[in-house]
Write a protein that holds these residues in place. Sequence first.
Motif, short mmCIF file in Angstrom:
data_model
loop_
_atom_site.label_atom_id
_atom_site.label_comp_id
_atom_site.label_asym_id
_atom_site.label_seq_id
_atom_site.Cartn_x
_atom_site.Cartn_y
_atom_site.Cartn_z
N ALA A 92 0.83 -1.20 0.00
CA ALA A 92 0.00 0.00 0.00
C ALA A 92 0.87 1.25 0.00
CB ALA A 92 -0.94 -0.01 1.21
N ALA A 93 1.95 1.23 0.79
CA ALA A 93 2.84 2.39 0.83
C ALA A 93 3.49 2.63 -0.53
CB ALA A 93 3.92 2.17 1.90
N ALA A 94 3.80 1.56 -1.25
CA ALA A 94 4.39 1.71 -2.59
C ALA A 94 3.42 2.39 -3.54
CB ALA A 94 4.80 0.34 -3.13
N SER A 95 2.14 2.05 -3.42
CA SER A 95 1.14 2.69 -4.28
C SER A 95 0.94 4.15 -3.90
CB SER A 95 -0.20 1.94 -4.18
OG SER A 95 -0.14 0.70 -4.86
N VAL A 96 0.88 4.44 -2.60
CA VAL A 96 0.70 5.83 -2.17
C VAL A 96 1.90 6.67 -2.61
CG1 VAL A 96 0.48 7.37 -0.18
CG2 VAL A 96 -0.76 5.19 -0.21
N ALA A 97 3.10 6.14 -2.46
CA ALA A 97 4.30 6.88 -2.86
C ALA A 97 4.26 7.22 -4.35
CB ALA A 97 5.55 6.07 -2.54
N GLN A 98 3.70 6.33 -5.14
CA GLN A 98 3.62 6.58 -6.57
C GLN A 98 2.63 7.69 -6.91
OE1 GLN A 98 5.12 6.54 -9.85
NE2 GLN A 98 5.68 4.59 -8.92
N LEU A 99 1.63 7.89 -6.05
CA LEU A 99 0.63 8.93 -6.29
C LEU A 99 1.19 10.33 -6.08
CD1 LEU A 99 -2.53 7.43 -4.50
CD2 LEU A 99 -2.11 7.54 -6.96
N LEU A 100 2.25 10.46 -5.29
CA LEU A 100 2.76 11.77 -4.92
C LEU A 100 3.33 12.52 -6.11
CD1 LEU A 100 4.66 10.74 -1.65
CD2 LEU A 100 2.26 11.41 -1.90
N ARG A 101 3.48 13.83 -5.92
CA ARG A 101 4.13 14.63 -6.94
C ARG A 101 5.53 14.07 -7.20
NH1 ARG A 101 5.76 19.36 -6.00
NH2 ARG A 101 5.58 20.15 -8.13
N PRO A 102 6.00 14.07 -8.44
CA PRO A 102 7.29 13.44 -8.77
C PRO A 102 8.45 13.94 -7.93
CG PRO A 102 6.09 13.96 -10.76
CD PRO A 102 5.30 14.55 -9.63
N THR A 103 8.42 15.19 -7.49
CA THR A 103 9.54 15.73 -6.72
C THR A 103 9.36 15.51 -5.23
OG1 THR A 103 8.44 17.88 -6.63
CG2 THR A 103 9.99 17.51 -8.43
N SER A 104 8.24 14.90 -4.83
CA SER A 104 7.95 14.79 -3.40
C SER A 104 8.64 13.63 -2.73
CB SER A 104 6.44 14.65 -3.19
OG SER A 104 5.77 15.81 -3.63
N SER A 105 8.93 12.57 -3.46
CA SER A 105 9.49 11.39 -2.83
C SER A 105 10.41 10.67 -3.80
CB SER A 105 8.37 10.44 -2.38
OG SER A 105 8.89 9.22 -1.94
N SER A 106 11.46 10.11 -3.27
CA SER A 106 12.41 9.37 -4.10
C SER A 106 11.87 8.02 -4.50
CB SER A 106 13.72 9.18 -3.33
OG SER A 106 13.49 8.47 -2.12
N ASN A 107 10.67 7.64 -3.97
CA ASN A 107 10.11 6.33 -4.28
C ASN A 107 9.43 6.28 -5.64
OD1 ASN A 107 10.92 5.24 -1.85
ND2 ASN A 107 9.04 5.82 -0.80
N ASN A 108 9.25 7.44 -6.28
CA ASN A 108 8.60 7.46 -7.58
C ASN A 108 9.49 6.86 -8.65
OD1 ASN A 108 7.36 9.99 -6.08
ND2 ASN A 108 5.90 9.31 -7.61
N ASP A 109 8.91 6.03 -9.51
CA ASP A 109 9.63 5.50 -10.66
C ASP A 109 9.39 6.43 -11.83
OD1 ASP A 109 10.62 3.07 -9.47
OD2 ASP A 109 8.55 2.37 -9.47
N ASP A 110 10.45 7.02 -12.37
CA ASP A 110 10.29 7.98 -13.45
C ASP A 110 9.79 7.33 -14.73
OD1 ASP A 110 11.12 10.03 -11.81
OD2 ASP A 110 13.23 9.79 -12.35
N ASP A 111 10.17 6.08 -14.97
CA ASP A 111 9.69 5.37 -16.14
C ASP A 111 9.66 3.88 -15.82
OD1 ASP A 111 12.31 4.34 -16.45
OD2 ASP A 111 12.89 6.12 -17.58
#
Length: 651
Positions: free
Chosen positions: A559-578
């Motif tokens: 669930a945390a992985a999904s929430v992290a992906q929802l955040l603004r791209p600059t908000s968390s290092s957990n976002n996958d750019d591609d």
Amino acid sequence: MTTSMIRMGMQVDAWKQDLGDFYRARIVEMDDSLIFIHYEGFPPDQADWIHLSDIRRPLANNNISKPNRQHSSINALTASTKRRRKESLQQIDDPNQHQQRQWPHLQDEKGDGDDQGGGKYGPKGRESPLSWKDYATFYYTQEGTKARHHTGLVQDRRMALHSCPCHSKEFAHPERPDRLSSILQQLHNERILRYVKHLHGREATPSELSKAHTIQHIHNYTPPEQEGNKEIMKVTSIAALLNPTPPPKTLRGIGGGVVTTETTTATTQDGYLLPSHRNRLLPNDENITTTSTTTSATTPMNVKLTYPPDLVCQMACGELGIAVDTTFHPSHSSVSAKVAAGSLITLVDAIVQGQLHNGFALVRPPGHHAEDDAAMGFCFFNNVAVAALSTLDKYPTQIKKILIIDWDIHHGNGTQKIFYDHPNVLYISIHRWDHGEFYPHTGAPDECGVGDGVGRNVNIALSDDDSQSRPMGDPEFVAAFYHIIVPIARQFNPDMIFVSAGFDAAAGHPENLGGYIVTPRGFSLMTKLVMDLAQELCDGKLVLTLEGGYALQPLAVSAAASVAQLLRPTSSSNNDDDYRHTLNSVKPNQGCVTSLAKCIQIQQSHWQFDADLLSPSCRFHLPLHWHASEAILTRPKRDKRPIKVPMVEGY
């Protein structure tokens, strides 16, 4: 005396209703007259929305008088208060305007001599002032403001009240309050909570519930008018009146249990409780309470009790349940279920009105198994259906078509049934089917809708193949999105996307509740695929709502992985750019290939697919550059020693 000013991150003494005392707390968020409080030294699931009058400035002498009033419900908001919410958000985001607001009740004042607990902390003690100073600094930065206008998180402590009355320490029910607390703790550990806009929940109204459920069903799960200390009302369905001797009925539980009603005594068929259970189902004084609840643990006789007619199955713990293994607490479950549906509506409203881009509804009990006239599979009201139909009704010019994607491992039989003839709601479910042998035994690929809804129901029903080498996991779920869900969604062109986000396909669930091996990275990729789709089709309007997921650690990290992906791209290092180098395999197993081919074979009558997907030789491979550069088999062996997670203080 000096007048204090409300500021995010500041320390206050806040009233904690369940403990009946003041505790040191930090201000996390504010919505007009309500403040979201994190109690220092307590886990994040204890955070609560309270009234301004329930906080005081910390006093050095620890003498704080208890307010001489009743703590009212946060739902008692006037229409003018609701209209002021949007303006108050702008004031809070601007520290200059914010510091001009004065709150006289926060002035220094002498105690009345009674030690009411000022200066008390939770079990973990005082938290780092530097950590909270960092939160306060971030809150008022431009990045902090943008983050809170991007992703919302709705939570409400009343949903933790729903539990089995057995309170057994030996028998753990899969759908339990710990599900929410484990997710919140993981979000806290990963420092995600500072990047979201916190919203408080509310109960769905009978009018809202009636958009997806029959009046009789709503009545069955609504407390009667009389108080709990009076004689219990017998609730009888219309079907029971027309059929005094109902035919035998087979009830199947989500955990695999089966009960035939002909083996149940007549006293339980028509809604009465077994005599041995009457006293055991009264409110327990150890239950969680909050200033926003409608019940009080210290005054159980004021609680209105609900006894639905389907409460007929004796569970393994000894208490009565619904549909074999769905727990029900007569004094709390109805409220929790209404708050779950109402909280999702609150989040959706904020997204449609442009206050948020997307959001995650941290709600329970789940909803996608609840049918219009029946509770089952741990679900009472169909949260997604109620919210989707309410949205179509409230915003007819903005939201004309809704896409619901359900990635819970169990088929959403309730959602399918409610929208089976609806032309403006497309329901797509990817689920374990096993040729009809897996709960809830619905969701066959040829179930495509009826009437005006033909083609608006897509079941990606996964079944194992004897020759496959591994269970369904990341490649299989992502392939279903890439080859089927995304192309169909583009043709449907929705105005908003809902996701029934169950996490019971995560690795670590037992065979009877899961059996698949989707990883947190897999859920992150699915979230990104849906986010990109929402951005392309409907200006990013996307909401995820919690459904299943019962193994706490896999549930929390997924669930945390999904929430992290929802955040603004600059908000968390957990976002996958591609999607480059994100999967250990880009080749789905044979069972998935067969299942996807069957789905496309049936759905090609309603949707267009690329010619290569219609070929019998199609293997549904994913792009080669999505393959991880280092496969799991070539990685160093994982250290199996326990990993010490550093304590995280502050948001």
